[in-house]
Design an enzyme around this catalytic site. Structure first.
Site, mmCIF file in Angstrom:
data_model
loop_
_atom_site.group_PDB
_atom_site.id
_atom_site.type_symbol
_atom_site.label_atom_id
_atom_site.label_comp_id
_atom_site.label_asym_id
_atom_site.label_seq_id
_atom_site.Cartn_x
_atom_site.Cartn_y
_atom_site.Cartn_z
ATOM 1 N N GLU A 58 0.840 -4.505 11.136
ATOM 2 C CA GLU A 58 0.393 -3.127 10.947
ATOM 3 C C GLU A 58 1.181 -2.296 11.957
ATOM 4 O O GLU A 58 0.948 -2.381 13.163
ATOM 5 C CB GLU A 58 -1.114 -2.991 11.194
ATOM 6 C CG GLU A 58 -1.989 -3.746 10.205
ATOM 7 C CD GLU A 58 -2.205 -2.993 8.904
ATOM 8 O OE1 GLU A 58 -1.700 -1.850 8.781
ATOM 9 O OE2 GLU A 58 -2.876 -3.546 8.015
ATOM 10 N N HIS A 60 0.863 -1.180 0.000
ATOM 11 C CA HIS A 60 0.000 0.000 0.000
ATOM 12 C C HIS A 60 0.900 1.231 0.000
ATOM 13 O O HIS A 60 1.675 1.452 0.939
ATOM 14 C CB HIS A 60 -0.937 0.002 1.202
ATOM 15 C CG HIS A 60 -2.043 -0.997 1.085
ATOM 16 N ND1 HIS A 60 -2.596 -1.640 2.177
ATOM 17 C CD2 HIS A 60 -2.705 -1.469 -0.006
ATOM 18 C CE1 HIS A 60 -3.547 -2.461 1.752
ATOM 19 N NE2 HIS A 60 -3.624 -2.377 0.439
ATOM 20 N N HIS A 83 2.780 -3.424 6.899
ATOM 21 C CA HIS A 83 1.789 -2.404 6.573
ATOM 22 C C HIS A 83 1.786 -1.345 7.680
ATOM 23 O O HIS A 83 2.506 -1.444 8.666
ATOM 24 C CB HIS A 83 0.389 -3.023 6.478
ATOM 25 C CG HIS A 83 0.177 -3.896 5.289
ATOM 26 N ND1 HIS A 83 -0.599 -3.526 4.226
ATOM 27 C CD2 HIS A 83 0.640 -5.141 4.996
ATOM 28 C CE1 HIS A 83 -0.616 -4.488 3.323
ATOM 29 N NE2 HIS A 83 0.127 -5.487 3.771
ATOM 30 N N GLU A 92 1.821 3.944 2.920
ATOM 31 C CA GLU A 92 2.289 3.461 4.222
ATOM 32 C C GLU A 92 3.819 3.498 4.277
ATOM 33 O O GLU A 92 4.495 2.482 4.302
ATOM 34 C CB GLU A 92 1.725 2.062 4.464
ATOM 35 C CG GLU A 92 0.196 2.062 4.500
ATOM 36 C CD GLU A 92 -0.441 0.682 4.421
ATOM 37 O OE1 GLU A 92 0.306 -0.326 4.480
ATOM 38 O OE2 GLU A 92 -1.678 0.602 4.294
#
EC number: 3.4.17.-
Length: 430
Positions: free
Chosen positions: A386, A187, A311, A190
């Site tokens: 994350e 992504h 992420h 990020e």
């Protein structure tokens, strides 16, 4: 000229030609709202709204009744947006009256272009070509240890470049070392994820800390800091909040590369609207990035026992599955590894991670890379991190201040050390 040099020069030429001047997207007077659906009918209204206009940007997927969703709305769309919410009695909360002002409050400190080969560090973020030049320099200065690898291609012709690290050779006592595969930046917005990946590369090559040395010497590492190079470049040149690839689809661009993998593709937690940030693409592996990277990983089948995907943000550690609440058959082992890993991430700075299986811990999300690796490639341990900041950071979550790169990466590496130790104790590296 060596293959590595040819590859690098070609990459930099492509990056230079593609980085034409473009008007930078700004969010002056854009508003950000937090909305929450209370029933299935309201959820459907939000699903219809998502991807309906490029003037309304959903920062969260529309998946579950009761889940908070952050939405950025252009000034001219605010009246229509609020009218739709009002008619459906959808509750909302204004979080920012000027998104650009909120974004400008965070200084991410991007390095001066072209300086990376002599001054690459983790006090600032880097553009793609500087990181690629640094990776090339590692291969040149660490022959026999670092090999430049091309994990795939992009729509705009860039390479998905990474390194293979084989410190002390590829075997131990005549047996092939277990493999750990790490990809980051799928992504685009990020930024902390690629920065953390390069930090890990550097630590594997230079650290004198015993448990990190063991991590470097006992495993073959495959690390790809930028799994979505086109999107990452676009976040630097044009739109800091861009998430997807850059493949054109009518009047919209890009698919979500972490909804595009060919494992229960588009069953849940993704959009069929090309304007949506969670657009799954027209078909599984429609994106050159995911298709070519999957082919590279397939070539490593049997060589990789642990798959990691980096992420941001929210401080979660996640494992399969995203397409269903059904749990993996080895979920008891996943839970043991999870417990050890989040305990380790907390020790250095007190940072708290939570998580679990993707579907229940955050939201349904089919077509993710970790699910594909676990479900099709016999990789029995696959996790998604994350990273910082916490889930309450909302708009600034994608803009982690540069001074947090090192602590975020240090605690991540602490966690990976503990993870590898636990995975080994459970016999997955045998």
């Amino acid at each position: 000229m060596s293959l590595n040099k040819c590859l690098l020069f070609a990459l930099l030429a492509i990056v230079a030609s593609a980085s034409v001047s473009a008007e930078r997207v700004r969010y002056d007077n854009y508003r950000m709202y937090k909305v929450n659906s209370e029933n299935a009918k309201q959820l459907e209204v939000l699903k219809d709204l998502e991807g309906s206009s490029d003037s309304i940007m959903f920062l969260d997927g529309v998946h579950l009744v009761g889940a908070d969703i952050q939405i950025i709305v252009a000034p001219h769309k605010v009246p229509d947006f609020l009218e739709i919410l009002g008619k459906s009695e959808i509750k909302y909360e204004l979080q920012s009256r000027d998104v650009q002002k909120s974004l400008d409050e965070i200084d991410e400190k991007v390095a001066i272009k072209g300086r990376a080969t002599t001054a690459y560090n983790w006090a600032q973020y880097y553009e793609l070509d500087d990181t690629y030049a640094w990776l090339q320099s590692l291969a040149q200065t660490n022959p026999g240890v670092v090999t430049l690898i091309e994990g795939g291609k992009t729509y705009q012709g860039r390479s998905i470049l990474g390194v293979k690290i084989t410190k002390g050779g590829e075997t131990i006592n005549g047996k092939a070392k277990p493999g750990i595969f790490l990809e980051a930046g799928i992504h685009a917005r990020e930024w902390i994820a690629p920065a953390a990946a390069t930090f890990i590369i550097n630590q594997l090559l230079t650290s004198e800390v015993e448990n990190i040395k063991e991590l470097a010497e006992n495993y073959t590492w495959y690390v790809l800091p930028h799994a979505n190079p086109d999107g990452y470049v676009y976040t630097h040149t044009t739109n800091r909040l861009w998430r997807k690839t850059r493949t054109p689809y009518g009047s919209c661009f890009g698919a979500d590369p972490n909804r595009n993998w060919g494992f229960h593709w588009n069953e849940v937690g993704a959009s069929s609207s090309a304007c949506s940030d969670t657009y799954a693409g027209p078909s599984a592996f429609s994106e050159i990035e995911t298709l070519s990277l999957s082919k590279f990983i397939e070539g490593l089948k049997g060589k990789v026992q642990l798959y990691l995907s980096l992420h941001a943000y929210s401080q979660y550690l996640l494992y399969p599955y995203g397409h269903t609440s059904d749990l993996p058959d080895n979920v008891a082992d996943f839970e043991k590894v999870f417990d050890a890993s989040i305990a380790a991430v907390n020790k250095r700075y007190g940072t708290t991670y939570t998580g679990g299986n993707i579907y229940d811990a955050i939201y349904p999300a089919a077509g993710a890379s970790v699910d594909w690796a676990y479900g099709t490639q016999d990789v029995r341990m696959a996790f998604c991190y994350e990273l910082r900041p916490s889930s309450t950071s909302y708009l600034t979550g994608f803009k982690l201040p540069a001074e947090q790169i090192v602590p975020a990466s240090e605690e991540l590496l602490d966690s990976i050390v503990a993870m590898a130790t636990e995975v080994k104790s459970l016999g997955y590296f045998d």
